[in-house]
Design a protein around this motif. Structure first.
Motif, PDB file in Angstrom:
ATOM      1  N   THR A 137       0.733  -1.277  -0.135  1.00 43.03           N
ATOM      2  CA  THR A 137      -0.174   0.019   0.053  1.00 43.03           C
ATOM      3  C   THR A 137       0.798   1.237  -0.050  1.00 43.03           C
ATOM      4  O   THR A 137       0.413   2.345  -0.186  1.00 43.03           O
ATOM      5  N   SER A 138       2.252   1.360   0.252  1.00 36.05           N
ATOM      6  CA  SER A 138       3.144   2.293   0.311  1.00 36.05           C
ATOM      7  C   SER A 138       4.262   2.138  -0.848  1.00 36.05           C
ATOM      8  O   SER A 138       4.447   1.059  -1.035  1.00 36.05           O
ATOM      9  N   ILE A 139       4.612   3.068  -1.386  1.00 36.49           N
ATOM     10  CA  ILE A 139       5.573   3.237  -2.181  1.00 36.49           C
ATOM     11  C   ILE A 139       7.098   2.731  -1.575  1.00 36.49           C
ATOM     12  O   ILE A 139       7.810   2.476  -2.376  1.00 36.49           O
ATOM     13  N   HIS A 140       6.920   2.734  -0.282  1.00 36.89           N
ATOM     14  CA  HIS A 140       8.343   2.677   0.453  1.00 36.89           C
ATOM     15  C   HIS A 140       8.447   1.005   0.545  1.00 36.89           C
ATOM     16  O   HIS A 140       9.427   0.574   1.246  1.00 36.89           O
TER      17      HIS A 140
ATOM     18  N   ASP B  75       5.996  -6.328  -7.817  1.00 34.58           N
ATOM     19  CA  ASP B  75       4.914  -5.604  -7.626  1.00 34.58           C
ATOM     20  C   ASP B  75       4.437  -4.642  -8.707  1.00 34.58           C
ATOM     21  O   ASP B  75       3.309  -4.220  -8.835  1.00 34.58           O
ATOM     22  N   ILE B  76       5.226  -4.227  -9.896  1.00 34.17           N
ATOM     23  CA  ILE B  76       5.097  -3.464 -10.954  1.00 34.17           C
ATOM     24  C   ILE B  76       4.410  -4.317 -11.890  1.00 34.17           C
ATOM     25  O   ILE B  76       4.763  -5.243 -12.415  1.00 34.17           O
TER      26      ILE B  76
ATOM     27  N   ASP C 152      -0.731  15.097  -9.946  1.00 34.04           N
ATOM     28  CA  ASP C 152      -2.352  15.280 -10.067  1.00 34.04           C
ATOM     29  C   ASP C 152      -3.048  14.252 -11.118  1.00 34.04           C
ATOM     30  O   ASP C 152      -4.066  13.699 -10.724  1.00 34.04           O
ATOM     31  N   LYS C 153      -2.337  13.704 -11.721  1.00 34.72           N
ATOM     32  CA  LYS C 153      -3.066  12.682 -12.897  1.00 34.72           C
ATOM     33  C   LYS C 153      -2.776  11.341 -12.796  1.00 34.72           C
ATOM     34  O   LYS C 153      -3.484  10.555 -13.188  1.00 34.72           O
ATOM     35  N   VAL C 154      -1.486  11.009 -11.981  1.00 36.79           N
ATOM     36  CA  VAL C 154      -1.264   9.527 -12.050  1.00 36.79           C
ATOM     37  C   VAL C 154      -0.820   9.173 -10.598  1.00 36.79           C
ATOM     38  O   VAL C 154      -0.279  10.071  -9.635  1.00 36.79           O
ATOM     39  N   ASP C 155      -1.198   8.056 -10.036  1.00 34.65           N
ATOM     40  CA  ASP C 155      -1.441   7.552  -8.746  1.00 34.65           C
ATOM     41  C   ASP C 155      -0.380   5.948  -8.564  1.00 34.65           C
ATOM     42  O   ASP C 155      -0.578   5.521  -9.743  1.00 34.65           O
ATOM     43  N   TYR C 156      -0.219   5.649  -7.664  1.00 39.92           N
ATOM     44  CA  TYR C 156       0.700   4.379  -7.544  1.00 39.92           C
ATOM     45  C   TYR C 156       1.965   4.468  -8.383  1.00 39.92           C
ATOM     46  O   TYR C 156       1.762   3.294  -9.267  1.00 39.92           O
ATOM     47  N   VAL C 157       2.605   5.321  -8.553  1.00 40.64           N
ATOM     48  CA  VAL C 157       3.731   5.386  -9.247  1.00 40.64           C
ATOM     49  C   VAL C 157       4.978   5.578  -8.936  1.00 40.64           C
ATOM     50  O   VAL C 157       5.089   6.649  -7.809  1.00 40.64           O
TER      51      VAL C 157
ATOM     52  N   ASN D  36       2.841   6.139   3.843  1.00 42.49           N
ATOM     53  CA  ASN D  36       1.825   5.764   3.154  1.00 42.49           C
ATOM     54  C   ASN D  36       1.678   6.397   1.611  1.00 42.49           C
ATOM     55  O   ASN D  36       0.506   6.194   0.906  1.00 42.49           O
ATOM     56  N   ALA D  37       2.617   6.956   1.349  1.00 45.48           N
ATOM     57  CA  ALA D  37       2.837   7.682   0.066  1.00 45.48           C
ATOM     58  C   ALA D  37       2.564   6.545  -1.076  1.00 45.48           C
ATOM     59  O   ALA D  37       3.005   5.477  -1.228  1.00 45.48           O
TER      60      ALA D  37
END
Length: 296
Positions: free
Chosen positions: A57-60, A66-67, A197-202, A219-220
């Motif tokens: 759930t986090s980028i860390h 996972d990609i 603003d336009k893309v998440d989970y990246v 949790n970024a």
């Protein structure tokens, strides 16, 4: 381009130095040290990772399997221009073809020796690179990708890696009053904010000239990581440069940069290499189940 869980992201990349605890934590015993990383000549020789039970759930907490999608923004290098040497006697404009499937930042050709992308999608689909692309085309390339990987796309909640390499063409025209360092920085920051603003989970690899942004909070789900692409010119071998123009990397060059990028993605900020040396035998790091992409 879509990728399976077997993909070891972006296509390979390697080398890593174990981190040591410092700063008031006392002496680190051998039993507390992280295990030494494993290397291989080719990513195909690395052991498979066991599937994770839960989606991070986090980028860390990201590791390669996972990609689910890889994308790229950039210029003619990212587009793979002149990546294949030409042995014909006379060159024409037609000789300077694009080979996006071997671009170090995204790959796509299954048979290419160091690429392991399992996909039936068009290998150009998520490569937004433009010839002569620079910071001025950053927003246009983002707008191209948003319908494919943005918040309203089928990949909205899938973890993605986006590699951005812009700036070399800005340097070429830096004497122009609208291509100053300040202009470049402003356009890059504007583009990164648009992506946020336009893309998440990246997870975004920002190569070349700018050192900006970073994941925010534990949790970024959006983060920009600077990845050094500064290669010592004196170490560059002619065998990694296209014989068409003596500038663009050829297949060997893309292979080297791909492995370097893979390597950098596992290194913390203090461990990243600022002065890279070309090495045709640069090994591939084989990620373990405990490895995570470095975000700090």
């Amino acid at each position: 381009m879509l990728v399976s869980n077997r993909l070891v992201l972006l296509a390979l990349f390697c080398h890593y130095a174990s981190a040591e605890l410092v700063g008031g934590l006392g002496e680190v015993k051998d039993s507390q040290r992280a295990p030494s990383p494993v290397y291989a000549p080719d990513i195909s020789q690395c052991p498979k990772l066991q599937p994770r039970k839960e989606r991070p759930t986090s980028i860390h907490d990201l590791r390669p399997d996972d990609i689910k999608a890889i994308a790229a923004i950039g210029d003619s290098v990212i587009a793979g221009v002149a990546a294949k040497n030409d042995e014909t006697e006379c060159l024409t404009g037609e000789s300077f073809k694009q080979y996006r499937g071997v671009s170090y930042s995204i790959g796509g050709i299954r048979s290419f020796v160091y690429i392991r992308v399992m996909s039936d999608e068009s290998m150009d689909k998520f490569n937004a690179a433009l010839l002569a692309g620079g910071s001025i085309s950053f927003k246009d390339q983002i707008e191209y990708l948003v319908p494919k990987i943005g918040k309203d796309s089928p990949l909205a909640r899938a973890w993605k890696v986006l590699t951005i390499s812009l700036g070399q063409n800005d340097l070429v025209v830096s004497c122009h009053p609208t291509f100053t360092i300040a202009d470049y920085t402003a356009r890059m920051i504007e583009g990164l904010r648009l992506l946020q603003d336009k893309v998440d989970y990246v997870l975004i690899n920002l190569a070349e000239l700018a050192k900006q942004f970073g994941p925010q909070g534990p949790n970024a789900t959006f983060g920009v990581i600077y990845q050094s692409a500064d290669v010592n010119v004196k170490s560059v071998d002619y065998r990694m440069i296209s014989n068409l123009d003596g500038y663009h990397p050829n297949l060997e060059g893309h292979k080297f940069f791909a492995k370097v990028l893979w390597d950098q993605m596992f290194l913390t900020k203090s461990e990243k290499l600022d002065n890279l040396q070309y090495d045709p035998k640069f090994p591939v790091r084989c990620p373990s189940e405990d490895d995570r992409f470095a975000t700090q």
